[in-house]
Scaffold this active site. Structure first.
Site, short mmCIF file in Angstrom:
data_model
loop_
_atom_site.label_atom_id
_atom_site.label_comp_id
_atom_site.label_asym_id
_atom_site.label_seq_id
_atom_site.Cartn_x
_atom_site.Cartn_y
_atom_site.Cartn_z
N GLY A 23 37.06 -106.12 -58.82
CA GLY A 23 36.48 -106.67 -57.60
C GLY A 23 35.28 -107.56 -57.88
O GLY A 23 34.31 -107.56 -57.13
N ALA A 24 35.38 -108.38 -58.94
CA ALA A 24 34.22 -109.17 -59.40
C ALA A 24 34.13 -110.53 -58.73
O ALA A 24 33.31 -111.35 -59.13
CB ALA A 24 34.28 -109.34 -60.91
N ASN A 25 34.94 -110.80 -57.72
CA ASN A 25 34.95 -112.13 -57.13
C ASN A 25 33.95 -112.31 -55.99
O ASN A 25 33.73 -113.43 -55.52
CB ASN A 25 36.35 -112.49 -56.63
N GLY A 27 30.33 -110.32 -53.63
CA GLY A 27 29.41 -109.23 -53.37
C GLY A 27 28.81 -108.60 -54.60
O GLY A 27 28.41 -109.28 -55.56
N GLY A 29 30.21 -106.83 -56.92
CA GLY A 29 30.99 -107.04 -58.12
C GLY A 29 30.69 -108.36 -58.79
O GLY A 29 30.55 -108.44 -60.02
N SER A 152 29.23 -94.66 -53.04
CA SER A 152 28.53 -95.10 -51.84
C SER A 152 27.84 -93.91 -51.21
O SER A 152 28.28 -92.76 -51.37
CB SER A 152 29.53 -95.70 -50.85
N TYR A 177 37.10 -94.20 -45.38
CA TYR A 177 36.20 -94.79 -46.37
C TYR A 177 35.35 -93.72 -47.04
O TYR A 177 35.20 -93.71 -48.27
CB TYR A 177 35.30 -95.83 -45.69
#
Length: 313
Positions: A23-25, A27, A29, A152, A177
């Protein structure tokens, strides 16, 4: 936002080390990847959308021209994609020094993955469980590898009903979540427990959370947060308690790099309610450390994903 605490300036160089960030694309990440690229790490951006990942890579290179950044397509909601990504990483890299299980989702409505799992649980937890298990060989090949699981504060409301894993009877966005983030932290602790039992000094399993950080997932978490983001008169509260991604990434960066970090630890912001501030050692809720729950969740994840781990060799 971190003048009196740990900053990346205190992190060791990562030259020659391979770091996989899911998820590095965008925010947290993206900023995690940027921090580690700036430290010299060879960053593998494991992302679902190749176009968004390519744009993020260009953005990192704009700010860190010397960065080594590559992209691997990974859809954590599809076990076939997880296997393909793990094969690609293993083929390209003999060793992986850091795996940061950062990607997450808050579906907002009850959806199932292509493999039939509830979307939040299947993506944030089961997908990462499978990916980590499939990357054991390169993790074992590294000199002192780390697996960093990004949780989280929402985990505190999480619980797992093993008789309703698809949430057919009990779905709500917040409940799904919270359960997914809770499962991730139980996994992080159980992984360290099993590594220790197997007599392994490395890799270690560590967890982190970004506190209150500007992101799409955060804005979707509750009506209270939506109100906070959209009310002009509350700009002061956002500035005080909500961090930008560059700061929200620091708990993950510390967990990935600080030589003093120990397996089983959990890092998050130092401020009130652990919403903002420099990264420090924090504690998850007590249930995260329940060994029986950890064993049951591990066995369930193994059965659902078909990924069987061998930590002894």
């Amino acid at each position: 936002m971190t003048p009196n605490g740990w900053t990346p300036a205190r992190a060791p160089r990562m030259d020659g080390k391979v770091v996989v960030v899911t998820g590095a694309n965008s925010g947290v990440g993206l900023e995690t990847a940027r921090h580690l690229a700036r430290l010299g790490g060879q960053v593998v951006m494991a992302c679902r959308h190749s176009g968004a990942a390519a744009a993020a890579r260009i953005d990192i290179l704009r700010t860190v021209p010397t960065a080594s950044v590559e992209i691997v397509q990974l859809d954590l909601a599809d076990l076939a994609s997880v296997h393909k990504a793990a094969d690609e990483i293993t083929t390209t890299h003999r060793s992986v020094d850091v795996l940061i299980n950062n990607a997450g989702v808050m579906a907002g409505s009850r959806q199932l993955t292509v493999d039939g799992f509830e979307m939040d649980f299947g993506t944030s937890f089961l997908g990462h469980f499978a990916l980590t298990g499939l990357l054991l060989a390169p993790l074992f090949a590294a000199e002192a590898a780390r697996v960093v699981t990004v949780g989280s504060n929402a985990h505190r409301a999480g619980r797992i009903d093993f008789d309703d894993l698809t949430m057919a009877r009990s779905f709500s966005p917040a409940r799904a979540y919270g359960r997914a983030k809770f499962a991730q932290l139980v996994f992080a602790v159980e992984l360290q427990r099993r590594l220790t039992a197997a007599g392994r000094t490395w890799p270690i399993s560590v967890a982190a959370h970004p506190g209150a950080t500007h992101s799409g997932v955060m804005r979707n978490q509750s009506r209270l947060l939506q109100w906070l983001f959209t009310t002009p008169s509350l700009h002061w509260a956002r500035r005080t308690f909500v961090m930008e991604g560059v700061d929200g990434a620091l708990p993950s960066v510390r967990a990935a790099t600080d030589p003093g970090v120990l397996g089983g630890q959990y890092y998050g912001p130092a401020g009130p309610l652990h919403l903002s501030g420099p990264p420090i050692l924090v504690a998850a809720k007590d249930d995260v450390y329940d060994a029986e729950l950890g064993r049951r969740l591990w066995d369930t994840a193994t059965e659902l994903t078909g990924v069987y781990w061998s930590l002894s060799g």
